[in-house]
Design a protein around this motif. Structure first.
Motif, PDB file in Angstrom:
ATOM      1  N   GLY A 279       0.801  -0.973  -0.243  1.00 55.79           N
ATOM      2  CA  GLY A 279      -0.315   0.196   0.452  1.00 55.79           C
ATOM      3  C   GLY A 279       0.968   0.739   0.327  1.00 55.79           C
ATOM      4  O   GLY A 279      -0.113   2.253  -0.310  1.00 55.79           O
ATOM      5  N   ALA A 280       2.087   1.062   0.615  1.00 56.39           N
ATOM      6  CA  ALA A 280       2.651   2.162   0.420  1.00 56.39           C
ATOM      7  C   ALA A 280       3.827   2.570  -0.759  1.00 56.39           C
ATOM      8  O   ALA A 280       4.668   3.313  -0.673  1.00 56.39           O
ATOM      9  N   GLY A 281       2.663   1.136  -1.932  1.00 57.35           N
ATOM     10  CA  GLY A 281       4.405   1.287  -3.111  1.00 57.35           C
ATOM     11  C   GLY A 281       5.431   0.729  -2.535  1.00 57.35           C
ATOM     12  O   GLY A 281       6.463   0.918  -3.390  1.00 57.35           O
ATOM     13  N   ALA A 282       5.814  -0.085  -1.806  1.00 56.59           N
ATOM     14  CA  ALA A 282       6.883  -0.698  -1.399  1.00 56.59           C
ATOM     15  C   ALA A 282       7.694  -1.628  -2.643  1.00 56.59           C
ATOM     16  O   ALA A 282       6.370  -2.656  -2.888  1.00 56.59           O
ATOM     17  N   CYS A 283       8.995  -2.553  -2.249  1.00 62.33           N
ATOM     18  CA  CYS A 283       8.898  -3.352  -3.266  1.00 62.33           C
ATOM     19  C   CYS A 283       9.342  -4.592  -2.298  1.00 62.33           C
ATOM     20  O   CYS A 283      10.369  -4.234  -1.542  1.00 62.33           O
ATOM     21  N   LEU A 284       8.929  -5.570  -2.510  1.00 64.57           N
ATOM     22  CA  LEU A 284       8.180  -6.162  -1.463  1.00 64.57           C
ATOM     23  C   LEU A 284       8.983  -7.433  -1.763  1.00 64.57           C
ATOM     24  O   LEU A 284       9.021  -8.212  -3.002  1.00 64.57           O
ATOM     25  N   ILE A 285       9.737  -8.067  -1.359  1.00 63.46           N
ATOM     26  CA  ILE A 285      10.188 -10.055  -0.930  1.00 63.46           C
ATOM     27  C   ILE A 285       9.384  -9.923   0.030  1.00 63.46           C
ATOM     28  O   ILE A 285       9.420 -10.346   1.165  1.00 63.46           O
ATOM     29  N   LYS A 324      11.379  -0.047  -8.342  1.00 64.13           N
ATOM     30  CA  LYS A 324      10.165   1.266  -8.134  1.00 64.13           C
ATOM     31  C   LYS A 324       8.931   0.534  -8.364  1.00 64.13           C
ATOM     32  O   LYS A 324       8.006   0.939  -8.565  1.00 64.13           O
ATOM     33  N   ALA A 325       8.806  -0.022  -9.999  1.00 63.29           N
ATOM     34  CA  ALA A 325       8.240  -0.569 -10.539  1.00 63.29           C
ATOM     35  C   ALA A 325       7.425  -1.588 -10.424  1.00 63.29           C
ATOM     36  O   ALA A 325       6.347  -1.760 -10.024  1.00 63.29           O
ATOM     37  N   THR A 328       5.616  -0.099  -7.743  1.00 68.70           N
ATOM     38  CA  THR A 328       3.793   0.726  -7.788  1.00 68.70           C
ATOM     39  C   THR A 328       2.797  -0.200  -8.846  1.00 68.70           C
ATOM     40  O   THR A 328       1.562  -0.215  -8.380  1.00 68.70           O
ATOM     41  N   SER A 329       3.436  -1.424  -9.253  1.00 60.30           N
ATOM     42  CA  SER A 329       1.991  -2.578  -9.732  1.00 60.30           C
ATOM     43  C   SER A 329       1.786  -3.037  -8.504  1.00 60.30           C
ATOM     44  O   SER A 329       0.351  -3.667  -8.652  1.00 60.30           O
ATOM     45  N   ALA A 330       1.941  -3.368  -7.262  1.00 58.92           N
ATOM     46  CA  ALA A 330       1.744  -4.117  -6.100  1.00 58.92           C
ATOM     47  C   ALA A 330       0.648  -2.683  -5.819  1.00 58.92           C
ATOM     48  O   ALA A 330      -0.621  -3.644  -5.096  1.00 58.92           O
TER      49      ALA A 330
END
Length: 364
Positions: A279-285, A324-325, A328-330
Motif C-alpha cells: 500500500g505504500a508502494g514498497a518493493c516487497l520480497i 520502484k516498478a 508501483t504494480s503492487a
C-alpha cells in the motif's frame, strides 16, 4: 447491528501484530452501519504504547487484567447482536471465551475470530482436552485472517459449523505512499518482533543474507532483538510505531516479509505487513509460501525467495528502477483487489446470511 468484539488491542500495536487488521476491518464494518464496541485487557504495557486513541468509528473499553473485570466486560456480550471472541487476547483467553458464550443472548451470532489459525489448530491437535474443542460445538461461525482451504477443512474436522477466511488487506487511509525519511535509508528492511517461531527464519532470510552482503545496509525493526548477535551492516531500530511504517516502507529499497513457522507451513496466510508495504508502494520480497500468487504476482508485484541465498541474490541484482516498478504494480493491485472495504463486504454478507436463515420453527 451491534458487535461486541473481544480482542488483544485496537489501540496499540505493541507486541500485537493483529492491531492493524482489527483497525482496518472494523473501520470498514462501521461504515456499513455496524455499531462496534472493542474490549481489550490492559496487559503487556500496550496502554503505555498506544498508536492511536479511541476512534470515532468504534467504542473501546479497556479493562483490568483481573477475573472480576473480565466477567464484567463479558456480561456486556448480552447487549450485542454479534459476539466475537478473537484468538490471542493475552489474558485468560479460555475463561473469556467461556464467559462471552455464556452471556451471549439467544439469537445472537457467536464468532471465534482466529488471527493465528495454523498455530491454534496445531495446539488443538496436541491438546484433545483444550476448552476450544467444546466451544466449537456451540460457536456459530469461525473466521480467520488467513489459511485458505487447509484451515477451513481443519476447523470443520474439529467440529466448527462454518469457517471462512477473511484475509488481511490494506486500509489506504492508513498505509499509503509518503515522502522518504532518511532515518530508514537502507537496501533491505525487515519489521517484526522477536518470537520463538520466527527467530530461526529471520536468521535464515535476513541475518544470513546480510552477512553475505557487506556492501549493503540492512535495517531491523521490532522489539526483543537487543541481545541478538548481528552482522555489522545490520542496524536495529527497536520498536517501530505504526505512524512510521509508511516512511520505512517507502524509504527502503526493498522490504522483507518473513512468515512465522506455522503460517509458512500452512500457506495462504499473507501477513498484514504484506498489504501495508504494498500500500505504500514498497518493493516487497517474501519468503516462499503456498498461495502467494493469489494475492500478488511473483516477479511483477512481489519477489519470492525460497531461502536466504535467494534473498542475497535478489538484493545483488535489484536496481532502484526495478524496485520502484514492482512497488508501483503492487500498489495498483492491492488498491484494486485487497482493501478492507472489500473484506468488510464479505464479512457483512456472511453475518447477514446467518441472520436471514429461517429458524426450524419457521421452516415447519
Amino acid at each position: 447491528m451491534k458487535i461486541a468484539f473481544y480482542g488483544s488491542s485496537l489501540l496499540s500495536s505493541y507486541w500485537n501484530g493483529a492491531a492493524t487488521y482489527y483497525r482496518g476491518l472494523l473501520k470498514a464494518l462501521a461504515r456499513l452501519s455496524y455499531d462496534i464496541t472493542f474490549y481489550e485487557p490492559d496487559v503487556y504495557d500496550r496502554q503505555k504504547n498506544r498508536d492511536i486513541e479511541a476512534p470515532d468509528w468504534c467504542a473501546v473499553v479497556v479493562y483490568e487484567a483481573t477475573p472480576q473485570a473480565l466477567m464484567q466486560v463479558a456480561a456486556r456480550a448480552a447487549e450485542a447482536d454479534i459476539v466475537v471472541k478473537a484468538s490471542g487476547v493475552g489474558f485468560a483467553d479460555d475463561a473469556l471465551l467461556r464467559a462471552v458464550l455464556d452471556h451471549a443472548r439467544a439469537g445472537a451470532l457467536t464468532v471465534f475470530w482466529d488471527v493465528d489459525a495454523p498455530a491454534t489448530l496445531g495446539q488443538l491437535r496436541d491438546e484433545p482436552d483444550h476448552p476450544l474443542h467444546r466451544a466449537l460445538q456451540e460457536i456459530d461461525l469461525v473466521l480467520t485472517y488467513g489459511g485458505g482451504d487447509p484451515v477451513v477443512w481443519a476447523y470443520r474436522a474439529m467440529g466448527a459449523a462454518e469457517c471462512v477466511p477473511i484475509y488481511n488487506a490494506l486500509d489506504p487511509e492508513t498505509h499509503h505512499p509518503v515522502g522518504k525519511d532518511m532515518r530508514f535509508a537502507c537496501d533491505l528492511a525487515f519489521l517484526g518482533n522477536r518470537l520463538p517461531d520466527r527467530e530461526a527464519r529471520v536468521e535464515a532470510f535476513f541475518l544470513d543474507p546480510a552477512g553475505r552482503s557487506a556492501d549493503q545496509r540492512f535495517l531491523l525493526g521490532g522489539s526483543g532483538w537487543g541481545d541478538k548477535q548481528m552482522p555489522a551492516n545490520v542496524r536495529w531500530l527497536g520498536h517501530v510505531g505504526t505512524r512510521d511504517h509508511n516512511a520505512l516502507n517507502v524509504t527502503a529499497k526493498a522490504v522483507l516479509n518473513i512468515s512465522r513457522d506455522s503460517m509458512a507451513a500452512n500457506g495462504f496466510s499473507p501477513a498484514t505487513r504484506v498489504f501495508e508495504a504494498a500500500g505504500a508502494g514498497a518493493c516487497l520480497i517474501t519468503d516462499a509460501w503456498l498461495g502467494v500468487d493469489l494475492f500478488l504476482k511473483p516477479g511483477e508485484e512481489i519477489l519470492v525467495a525460497r531461502d536466504g541465498e535467494d534473498v542475497a541474490e535478489i538484493m545483488q541484482s535489484l536496481s532502484a528502477e526495478r524496485a520502484k516498478a514492482i512497488g508501483t504494480s503492487a500498489l495498483r493491485r492491492v488498491l484494486g483487489e485487497h482493501t478492507y472495504t472489500t473484506r468488510a463486504v464479505l464479512a457483512d454478507a456472511i453475518f447477514r446470511r446467518h441472520f436471514e436463515r429461517p429458524t426450524v420453527e419457521a421452516a415447519e
